[in-house]
Design a protein around this motif. Structure first.
Motif, PDB file in Angstrom:
ATOM      1  N   ARG A 124     -17.271  12.297  12.427  1.00 26.22           N
ATOM      2  CA  ARG A 124     -16.726  10.691  12.808  1.00 26.22           C
ATOM      3  C   ARG A 124     -15.912  10.430  11.563  1.00 26.22           C
ATOM      4  N   VAL A 125     -15.939  10.881  10.449  1.00 32.00           N
ATOM      5  CA  VAL A 125     -15.109  10.535   9.212  1.00 32.00           C
ATOM      6  C   VAL A 125     -13.773  11.133   9.821  1.00 32.00           C
ATOM      7  N   GLU A 126     -13.787  12.284  10.163  1.00 29.54           N
ATOM      8  CA  GLU A 126     -12.440  13.042  10.304  1.00 29.54           C
ATOM      9  C   GLU A 126     -11.719  12.427  11.550  1.00 29.54           C
ATOM     10  N   ARG A 127     -12.517  11.743  12.484  1.00 26.56           N
ATOM     11  CA  ARG A 127     -11.619  11.198  13.525  1.00 26.56           C
ATOM     12  C   ARG A 127     -11.107   9.855  13.178  1.00 26.56           C
ATOM     13  N   ASP A 128     -11.735   9.068  12.264  1.00 22.57           N
ATOM     14  CA  ASP A 128     -11.615   7.828  11.359  1.00 22.57           C
ATOM     15  C   ASP A 128     -10.179   8.131  10.733  1.00 22.57           C
ATOM     16  N   ILE A 129     -10.177   9.185   9.917  1.00 22.99           N
ATOM     17  CA  ILE A 129      -9.065   9.434   9.032  1.00 22.99           C
ATOM     18  C   ILE A 129      -7.882   9.891   9.816  1.00 22.99           C
ATOM     19  N   GLY A 130      -8.152  10.432  11.147  1.00 21.95           N
ATOM     20  CA  GLY A 130      -6.813  10.498  11.989  1.00 21.95           C
ATOM     21  C   GLY A 130      -6.414   9.365  12.875  1.00 21.95           C
ATOM     22  N   THR A 131      -7.080   8.293  12.812  1.00 21.77           N
ATOM     23  CA  THR A 131      -6.420   7.118  13.527  1.00 21.77           C
ATOM     24  C   THR A 131      -5.147   6.748  13.374  1.00 21.77           C
ATOM     25  N   PRO A 132      -4.390   6.654  14.351  1.00 17.90           N
ATOM     26  CA  PRO A 132      -3.061   6.221  14.387  1.00 17.90           C
ATOM     27  C   PRO A 132      -2.914   4.889  13.581  1.00 17.90           C
ATOM     28  N   GLY A 133      -1.837   5.038  12.576  1.00 13.51           N
ATOM     29  CA  GLY A 133      -1.670   3.433  12.122  1.00 13.51           C
ATOM     30  C   GLY A 133      -2.557   3.089  10.954  1.00 13.51           C
ATOM     31  N   LEU A 134      -3.490   4.191  10.673  1.00 13.51           N
ATOM     32  CA  LEU A 134      -4.591   3.871   9.507  1.00 13.51           C
ATOM     33  C   LEU A 134      -3.847   3.664   8.071  1.00 13.51           C
ATOM     34  N   GLY A 135      -2.780   4.320   7.959  1.00 16.39           N
ATOM     35  CA  GLY A 135      -1.953   4.221   6.561  1.00 16.39           C
ATOM     36  C   GLY A 135      -1.334   2.702   6.507  1.00 16.39           C
ATOM     37  N   LYS A 136      -1.189   2.144   7.765  1.00 13.76           N
ATOM     38  CA  LYS A 136      -0.648   0.460   7.633  1.00 13.76           C
ATOM     39  C   LYS A 136      -1.807  -0.412   7.059  1.00 13.76           C
ATOM     40  N   LEU A 137      -3.260   0.044   7.704  1.00  8.77           N
ATOM     41  CA  LEU A 137      -4.314  -0.646   6.902  1.00  8.77           C
ATOM     42  C   LEU A 137      -4.376  -0.692   5.454  1.00  8.77           C
ATOM     43  N   LEU A 138      -4.415   0.691   5.087  1.00  6.43           N
ATOM     44  CA  LEU A 138      -4.425   0.890   3.637  1.00  6.43           C
ATOM     45  C   LEU A 138      -3.296   0.104   2.713  1.00  6.43           C
ATOM     46  N   LYS A 139      -2.280   0.120   3.329  1.00  6.99           N
ATOM     47  CA  LYS A 139      -0.947  -0.593   2.851  1.00  6.99           C
ATOM     48  C   LYS A 139      -1.472  -1.943   2.593  1.00  6.99           C
ATOM     49  N   ALA A 140      -2.024  -2.695   3.603  1.00 12.69           N
ATOM     50  CA  ALA A 140      -2.345  -3.931   3.775  1.00 12.69           C
ATOM     51  C   ALA A 140      -3.432  -4.161   2.950  1.00 12.69           C
ATOM     52  N   TYR A 141      -4.430  -3.461   2.507  1.00  8.73           N
ATOM     53  CA  TYR A 141      -5.455  -3.673   1.677  1.00  8.73           C
ATOM     54  C   TYR A 141      -4.923  -3.555   0.471  1.00  8.73           C
ATOM     55  N   PHE A 142      -4.055  -2.806  -0.215  1.00  7.58           N
ATOM     56  CA  PHE A 142      -3.616  -2.851  -1.454  1.00  7.58           C
ATOM     57  C   PHE A 142      -2.333  -3.702  -1.548  1.00  7.58           C
ATOM     58  N   ASP A 143      -1.840  -4.284  -0.780  1.00  6.29           N
ATOM     59  CA  ASP A 143      -0.813  -5.350  -0.842  1.00  6.29           C
ATOM     60  C   ASP A 143      -1.238  -6.590  -1.335  1.00  6.29           C
ATOM     61  N   PRO A 144      -0.874  -7.295  -2.490  1.00  5.66           N
ATOM     62  CA  PRO A 144      -1.422  -8.407  -3.001  1.00  5.66           C
ATOM     63  C   PRO A 144      -1.088  -9.470  -2.330  1.00  5.66           C
ATOM     64  N   ALA A 145      -0.314  -9.698  -1.274  1.00 10.22           N
ATOM     65  CA  ALA A 145       0.144 -10.610  -0.541  1.00 10.22           C
ATOM     66  C   ALA A 145      -0.832 -10.788   0.642  1.00 10.22           C
ATOM     67  N   CYS A 146      -1.479  -9.866   0.896  1.00  9.62           N
ATOM     68  CA  CYS A 146      -2.580  -9.833   2.072  1.00  9.62           C
ATOM     69  C   CYS A 146      -3.844 -10.264   1.794  1.00  9.62           C
ATOM     70  N   GLY A 147      -4.245 -10.498   0.673  1.00  8.65           N
ATOM     71  CA  GLY A 147      -5.624 -11.322   0.237  1.00  8.65           C
ATOM     72  C   GLY A 147      -6.814 -10.267   0.213  1.00  8.65           C
ATOM     73  N   PHE A 148      -6.633  -9.179   0.213  1.00  7.22           N
ATOM     74  CA  PHE A 148      -7.699  -8.058   0.014  1.00  7.22           C
ATOM     75  C   PHE A 148      -7.899  -7.924  -1.540  1.00  7.22           C
ATOM     76  N   ALA A 149      -9.113  -7.394  -1.855  1.00  9.02           N
ATOM     77  CA  ALA A 149      -9.300  -6.957  -3.188  1.00  9.02           C
ATOM     78  C   ALA A 149      -8.257  -6.161  -3.815  1.00  9.02           C
ATOM     79  N   GLY A 150      -7.749  -5.250  -2.812  1.00 15.24           N
ATOM     80  CA  GLY A 150      -6.744  -4.241  -3.577  1.00 15.24           C
ATOM     81  C   GLY A 150      -7.122  -3.212  -4.763  1.00 15.24           C
ATOM     82  N   ALA A 151      -5.995  -2.948  -5.534  1.00 17.23           N
ATOM     83  CA  ALA A 151      -6.305  -2.308  -6.758  1.00 17.23           C
ATOM     84  C   ALA A 151      -7.118  -2.958  -7.919  1.00 17.23           C
ATOM     85  N   MET A 152      -7.046  -4.445  -7.752  1.00 15.39           N
ATOM     86  CA  MET A 152      -7.826  -5.149  -8.736  1.00 15.39           C
ATOM     87  C   MET A 152      -9.316  -4.838  -8.916  1.00 15.39           C
TER      88      MET A 152
END
Length: 219
Positions: free
Chosen positions: A15-43
């Protein structure tokens, strides 16, 4: 001889391998760590002071960024009554080894601190304890909230399952390839946690990020 790997753990890795291979997943991580998107990010990792062997007010504040609250009695206990013992126990837990490479003995060194954190009736259960320990030992301790535990699916074996997954160098490399610039030095374990959470959380913010990125996770 290494312990045999259960079918539940093998299925978790699939399951984890399939998840990591999800198309566009990199965009979700970029959003999570982008301060403008409202997630905890690197803080979560970088907020305030984070001394190696001491639980601080900044640690408790950082954990609240991951949608948990501390009861007043828990704060008093962690910063007062149990602070000295927590420091002694943290000193015995490696901060330089990763989950996938640490020995069983060194991994077991987290057990006494886990018991100390969760010993009371003040609301410090599995989720809060794992988030606090992940702040103190980001390379070693996985966050085990309901999203991660549910997706991994190896009930009672979440740490072991994630450890098994990350022993695969090709999977670790795939996770590293998702790292956005804003993530800084976030551990591979933290990147995996964020990836699984962003894919499967039903929070309004996570769903919006998936819709914006056009990402459809596998169920």
């Amino acid at each position: 001889m290494p312990a045999p790997v259960s079918e539940a753990i093998r299925a978790a890795k699939t399951r984890v391998e399939r998840d990591i291979g999800t198309p566009g997943l990199g965009k979700l991580l970029k959003a999570y760590f982008d301060p403008a998107c409202g997630f905890a990010g690197a803080m979560f990792d970088t907020l305030g002071a984070n001394p190696r062997n001491e639980i601080t007010r900044d640690d408790l504040l950082a954990v609240t960024l991951l949608d948990v609250r501390w009861s007043p009695s828990a704060v008093r206990r962690l910063l007062g009554d149990d602070a000295k013992q927590a420091t002694e126990l943290l000193a015995g837990i490696t901060s330089v080894k990763n989950l996938w490479e640490v020995s069983e003995e060194k991994l077991a060194a987290t057990d006494p601190l886990w018991r100390l954190l969760t010993k009371g009736s003040d609301g410090v259960g599995q989720t809060r304890a794992s988030k606090l320990l992940a702040r103190k030992r980001p390379r070693l301790v996985p966050i085990t909230d309901s999203i991660i535990v549910g997706r991994v699916g190896a009930i009672g074996e979440t740490w072991q399952a994630l450890r098994y997954c990350l022993q695969d160098a090709s999977l670790r490399q795939a996770i590293k390839a998702l790292r956005p610039q804003q993530a800084g030095t976030a551990s591979v374990l933290r990147l995996l946690d964020v990836a699984l959470w962003m894919l499967h959380s039903q929070s309004k913010a996570a769903r919006k990020a998936r819709d914006t990125a056009g990402v459809t996770p596998e169920r």
